[in-house]
Design an enzyme around this catalytic site. Structure first.
Site, PDB file in Angstrom:
ATOM      1  N   LYS A   1       0.818  -0.903   0.024  1.00 32.48           N
ATOM      2  CA  LYS A   1      -0.051   0.133  -0.084  1.00 32.48           C
ATOM      3  C   LYS A   1       0.835   1.364   0.012  1.00 32.48           C
ATOM      4  CE  LYS A   1      -4.316  -2.348   1.457  1.00 32.48           C
ATOM      5  NZ  LYS A   1      -3.655  -3.671   1.769  1.00 32.48           N
TER       6      LYS A   1
HETATM    7  C1  PLP Z   1      -4.355  -4.710   1.180  1.00 37.33           C
HETATM    8  C2  PLP Z   1      -3.655  -6.074   0.897  1.00 37.33           C
HETATM    9  C3  PLP Z   1      -3.864  -6.982   0.112  1.00 37.33           C
HETATM   10  C4  PLP Z   1      -5.015  -6.910  -0.789  1.00 37.33           C
HETATM   11  O1  PLP Z   1      -4.987  -6.120  -1.875  1.00 37.33           O
HETATM   12  P1  PLP Z   1      -6.385  -5.594  -2.605  1.00 37.33           P
HETATM   13  O2  PLP Z   1      -5.877  -4.432  -3.504  1.00 37.33           O
HETATM   14  O3  PLP Z   1      -7.498  -4.987  -1.408  1.00 37.33           O
HETATM   15  O4  PLP Z   1      -7.154  -6.665  -3.143  1.00 37.33           O
HETATM   16  C5  PLP Z   1      -3.247  -7.961   0.027  1.00 37.33           C
HETATM   17  N1  PLP Z   1      -2.070  -8.256   0.666  1.00 37.33           N
HETATM   18  C6  PLP Z   1      -1.827  -7.480   1.624  1.00 37.33           C
HETATM   19  C7  PLP Z   1      -0.573  -7.570   2.339  1.00 37.33           C
HETATM   20  C8  PLP Z   1      -2.221  -6.157   1.705  1.00 37.33           C
HETATM   21  O5  PLP Z   1      -1.867  -5.345   2.591  1.00 37.33           O
END
Ligand code: PLP
Length: 501
Positions: free
Chosen positions: A113
């Site tokens: 993120k």
């Molecule tokens: C947020 C997250 C996901 C999922 O991603 P999306 O974009 O919501 O599908 C997968 N793995 C980790 C470590 C995350 O922080």
């Protein structure tokens, strides 16, 4: 570039407004009116760009309200070796010919993120100033763990902003909690909620759309903003690393120009995999987009049967960032499948809201199957995958990435497809030390150990370094202590905004 709503009931907006408002006025999501199909045709010319320059190029296709200079300045300050512990920002670690991990966790909070949330704050501030809005931006976030910390780091000490994060006291891991409670920065506030994530999220939404509060804030020179994953400004930065992965495999001769590859994405809200899909539309030669879920396998069922059914048991798993039953970004894909027939999208979304279920018509399901493949991993399979890849390749995966690996194995054995494949590695294994240690180490080393102590154990056992941002977490002072009841969330925000408490 103009943005329209997936539900067809809102006015078209420019990129600045799409970012600033997040959600379209009719409750739909913003989507470009005309997608720049296939522009990566010239991607070979982009082969030798730095990550930052590639990002600037891709952002400039979509954020046309910003000048190239503005984008360059913002992007150049974000994708640096100071903020990301790898010179290639998102390196591809190829563990064997035809299989690579796209490591998206070299940023300040060790999860993917960061790639979007380091950038978005600067885009938001610039966007507001460009349309003459100099109110202070108050970012309100409900988090199940990774988003909150990434938003806090992204907005930390950014002039003209404040970020308030609500997290469910019982709903985040010890590591995630420690990361948030030690958050530095003059403009960051972290508050525990005595409830679950859904309650925190509902509370935030209610505060967000509270009219009287909004007016009072405006008079006081403030405005709310949101940085959740349906914001268009979070999706586009995520397209960049899929292009980067392709180009780096080209540079290393692991792919020929135009040669197909698969992408596996551990999925929750469907944001990350949607970005890969947009990459394909831009012209990346992606064969299949493989959507990996944990026990909350609502997307697996959807991709296989066309039935989206959120009325099912909710599991708390060792891959908590994928514990989601409503994958909001899927609405954007429905819009594409329905060939922009917004009435069809609206009908499906209505079904979901009213009954908790919708069924994709067969013609759309067929189109979906051409691009996507779905599978899921149980808890046991996830741990087994971590152990197996470490034993065979000395490569350490976090539980989310391990879900991706397990589903990739299932994909190859079911289809026999040998196409080179990139698995999105979404978090550092050190972010989830308890389940990683359990998977790869002897029981007696692990039992009774605190998460933070396990960092050292894992590092010694594997000979890999603890990422710098997690290294001295237990030495950092706890700076945020507030915990409130769900019904007191609004009052708390008022106190913070108007009484400085
Ligand atoms: C947020 C997250 C996901 C999922 O991603 P999306 O974009 O919501 O599908 C997968 N793995 C980790 C470590 C995350 O922080």
């Amino acid at each position: 570039m103009e943005y329209i709503s997936t539900r067809g009931g809102a006015k078209a907006r420019g990129s600045i407004q799409a970012i600033l408002t997040g959600l379209a006025a009719d409750g739909g999501l913003f989507i470009p009116r005309e997608f720049p199909e296939g522009v990566l045709g010239e991607s070979l010319a982009w082969k030798d760009l730095s990550y930052a320059d590639l990002a600037t190029g891709i952002l400039s296709l979509f954020l046309t309200d910003f000048t190239m200079e503005e984008l360059k300045e913002i992007v150049g300050a974000v994708y640096t070796e100071e903020r990301f512990s790898s010179p290639s920002i998102t390196p591809v670690n190829t563990i064997r010919p035809g299989l690579g991990f796209l490591e998206l966790w070299h940023g300040p909070t060790c999860a993917f993120k960061d790639l979007a949330l380091q950038l978005l704050p600067h885009l938001l501030v610039k966007a507001a100033r460009k349309c003459g809005d100099d109110r202070k931006i108050i970012l309100l976030v409900a988090t199940s763990g990774d988003t909150g910390k990434a938003a806090l780091e992204g907005f930390k000490d950014l002039p003209g902003t404040m970020v308030i994060v609500f997290y469910p006291v019982q709903g985040v891991s010890a590591m995630q909690k420690r990361q948030m409670l030690t958050q530095e920065g003059e403009n960051t506030i972290v508050i525990g909620v005595e409830g679950n994530f859904d309650q925190a999220q509902t509370g935030v939404k209610a505060i967000f759309s509270h009219q009287e509060l909004g007016e009072r804030m405006s008079q006081a020179g403030m405005r709310f903003s949101s940085a959740n994953s349906i914001n268009w400004g979070r999706l586009i930065p995520q397209v960049v690393y899929y292009v980067w992965a392709y180009l780096s495999w080209l540079r290393h001769g692991r792919l020929q120009a135009g040669e197909e590859f698969n992408v596996v994405v551990p999925t929750g809200n469907f944001g990350n995999i949607l970005a890969a899909y947009y990459g394909k539309r831009l012209g990346l030669p992606i064969k299949k987009l493989i959507c990996a879920s944990n026990m909350n396998n609502v997307l697996t069922e959807f991709l296989r049967t066309g039935v989206y059914n959120r009325k099912r048991e909710f599991y708390q798993t060792i891959s908590p960032s994928m514990d989601i039953l409503i994958s909001s970004n899927l609405e954007r894909l429905l819009f594409e499948l329905a060939q922009e027939d917004t009435d069809r999208v609206k009908a499906l979304m209505n079904d979901l809201q009213k009954t908790g279920v919708y069924r994709l018509p067969t013609d759309l399901l067929e189109k979906l199957g051409a691009d996507f493949w779905g599978g899921y991993a149980t808890e046991e399979e996830t741990k087994q995958a971590m152990a197996e890849v470490f034993a065979d390749h000395h490569y350490l995966m976090d539980p989310h990435t391990a879900v991706g690996y397990k589903v990739y194995q299932e994909y190859t054995s079911e289809t026999g497809d040998k196409t080179p494949t990139v698995i999105a590695s979404t978090a550092s294994p050190y972010k989830f030390p308890a389940s990683v240690a359990q998977a790869i180490m002897k029981k007696e080393k692990v039992t009774g150990q605190e998460e933070l102590a396990l960092l050292q154990e894992i590092s010694q056992f594997t000979g890999t370094p603890i990422p710098e941002p997690l290294r001295d977490l237990d030495a950092k002072p706890l700076r945020h202590h507030r915990v409130v009841a769900v019904q007191d969330m609004e009052e708390t925000v008022r106190d913070i905004l108007f009484s400085g408490k």
